[in-house]
Motif scaffolding. Structure first.
Motif, PDB file in Angstrom:
ATOM      1  N   VAL A  86      48.814  50.670  35.552  1.00 49.09           N
ATOM      2  CA  VAL A  86      48.513  50.570  36.379  1.00 49.09           C
ATOM      3  C   VAL A  86      48.606  50.346  38.172  1.00 49.09           C
ATOM      4  N   ASP A  87      49.265  51.574  39.108  1.00 50.99           N
ATOM      5  CA  ASP A  87      50.104  50.790  40.038  1.00 50.99           C
ATOM      6  C   ASP A  87      49.032  51.282  41.061  1.00 50.99           C
ATOM      7  N   GLY A  88      48.790  50.874  41.910  1.00 47.35           N
ATOM      8  CA  GLY A  88      48.338  51.492  43.406  1.00 47.35           C
ATOM      9  C   GLY A  88      46.814  50.209  43.257  1.00 47.35           C
ATOM     10  N   THR A  89      45.601  50.502  43.715  1.00 43.80           N
ATOM     11  CA  THR A  89      45.034  49.096  44.170  1.00 43.80           C
ATOM     12  C   THR A  89      43.654  49.990  42.873  1.00 43.80           C
ATOM     13  N   ILE A  90      42.924  48.326  42.666  1.00 43.42           N
ATOM     14  CA  ILE A  90      41.800  48.683  41.958  1.00 43.42           C
ATOM     15  C   ILE A  90      40.382  47.474  42.700  1.00 43.42           C
ATOM     16  N   ASP A  91      39.685  48.652  42.961  1.00 45.11           N
ATOM     17  CA  ASP A  91      38.189  48.299  44.172  1.00 45.11           C
ATOM     18  C   ASP A  91      37.215  48.774  43.117  1.00 45.11           C
ATOM     19  N   LEU A  92      36.484  47.039  42.072  1.00 47.05           N
ATOM     20  CA  LEU A  92      34.668  47.451  41.612  1.00 47.05           C
ATOM     21  C   LEU A  92      34.493  46.267  41.819  1.00 47.05           C
ATOM     22  N   SER A  93      33.667  46.082  43.450  1.00 47.78           N
ATOM     23  CA  SER A  93      33.533  45.232  44.155  1.00 47.78           C
ATOM     24  C   SER A  93      32.291  44.141  43.141  1.00 47.78           C
TER      25      SER A  93
END
Lengths: 172, 218
Positions: free
Chosen positions: A62-69
């Protein structure tokens, strides 16, 4: 592209409730009450931003951002992530390059390799884990702010035999 | 302040950590680390730079404090040397300093209360030592302290170690291999001469020829 792990072995009808945004590709959304987490398989490479309302396991790239708050993220042994990560808990068995914010806990396992800054109330480095970066364990420090330099005037006022802790104190 | 240098025979040899049968982790007593940690208060914010890789024991120890802990892992990037040809000594030194600055990769506004130099100097010659200290200068304040181990005695060759803090008075050390790196010995006076911005406050010669030292920013 997103495999689904299920607790029970019965297949259940998929309905829409979760969302995974992934750059130029359409979001995939599948729901099952019994689902434990979504999974990015080892042959999958995603460029883009990922957000969602369920737990996620990454065995691919994965290249990018990950948001699983509000959910858990696990980067498997074969997982390679170049992204800033936000999640409730984060476990890393593979490679991560980016800043990690764990609302509850971040664990870097013995096979994990992390280059980046970690902010979390609880951080665990297992024996053998590779880590380069900073770990912020000060709950009052507020996000990922770096220690601030003391102002010139403050430096002058510091006593010659000051105790350690001045950098952070003068920053606050 | 006159640096204190004491030769001691009281320091016991490393003993094997109970229950550890694998890679021979041992416990190394420290006579000086407590002089730094006894000044710390758990509620006091603390900023620590460990020049080595991230280690679980060190993280666990400092988790008792309101701490920002930075692991620079410079060992992975050694050896460092000016590579361009035709440079003056001054230019070589500047290039070396730039390499350390990039390797440390510290935020420009970061200031550290405590810097941990365990064994790093063993792999740096005098000019590299000076370049490292120059790269660290912007990240010191007047109350900054340092702690480290360096090989002082050329006649003794203890193995390379990876360190973790076990307690205020002891370290967990594990032999490790750092192949292809030339080793250097440094006397206390040499370290003090090359490390700009620091003075050695105390030094203790250990039985295996290492010097444990405490640095104060000046």
């Amino acid at each position: 592209m997103f495999d689904k792990k299920t607790d029970d072995k019965q297949s259940k009808p998929a309905t829409s409730s979760s969302q995974v945004d992934r750059g130029d590709l359409a979001a995939t959304s599948v729901t099952s009450p019994a689902r434990a987490c979504a999974m990015i398989g080892s042959t999958i490479h995603i460029k883009g931003d990922i957000s969602g309302g369920e737990n996620l396991v990454i065995d691919g790239k994965v290249d990018g951002t990950i948001d699983l708050s509000s959910h858990e993220l696990s980067v498997g042994k074969s997982g390679t992530v170049k992204a800033d990560i936000t999640a409730k808990t984060v476990r890393i068995d593979g490679e991560v390059q980016g800043d990690i914010s764990g609302h509850e806990k971040v664990t870097v396992s013995k096979s994990g390799n992390v280059r980046g800054n970690i902010v979390a109330p609880r951080v665990t480095l297992e024996d053998g884990a590779k880590f380069k970066g900073s770990i912020d364990m000060d709950p009052g420090n507020g996000a990922v702010a770096a220690p601030k330099a003391p102002k010139a005037a403050e430096v002058k006022e510091l006593h010659k035999d000051n105790k350690p802790g001045e950098a952070a104190k003068s920053a606050s | 302040m006159i640096p204190v240098f004491r030769k001691t025979t009281a320091e016991p040899p490393p003993r094997q950590e109970s229950g550890d049968t694998g890679s021979a982790a041992t416990v190394q007593q420290s006579q000086l680390f407590a002089t730094l940690t006894e000044r710390l208060e758990p509620e006091q914010p603390l900023s620590v730079l460990d020049i080595g890789p991230g280690v679980a024991a060190t993280l666990e120890f400092f988790s008792a404090y309101r701490c920002r802990l930075q692991f620079a892992d410079l060992f992975d990037l050694l050896p460092m040397a000016a590579t361009e040809e035709g440079l003056t000594e001054e230019q070589k030194q500047q290039q070396l300093q730039q390499q350390f600055t990039e390797a440390l990769a510290l935020p420009a506004d970061a200031r550290f209360d405590l810097i941990l130099f365990w064994d790093l100097f063993n792999y740096l010659d005098s000019s590299a030592l000076a370049a490292l200290s120059q790269a660290l200068q912007p990240h010191l304040h007047k109350g900054s302290r340092g702690h480290g181990f360096v090989q002082r005695d050329r006649q003794k060759t203890p193995p390379d170690y990876g360190y973790g803090v076990r307690s205020e008075n002891s370290f967990t050390i594990k032999p490790c291999t750092r192949q292809g790196l030339q080793k250097h010995c440094h006397a206390q006076a040499s370290v003090e001469r090359q490390l700009q911005g620091f003075t050695i406050q105390r030094g203790v010669l250990m039985l295996d020829g290492r010097l444990e030292f405490v640095l104060h920013a000046c």
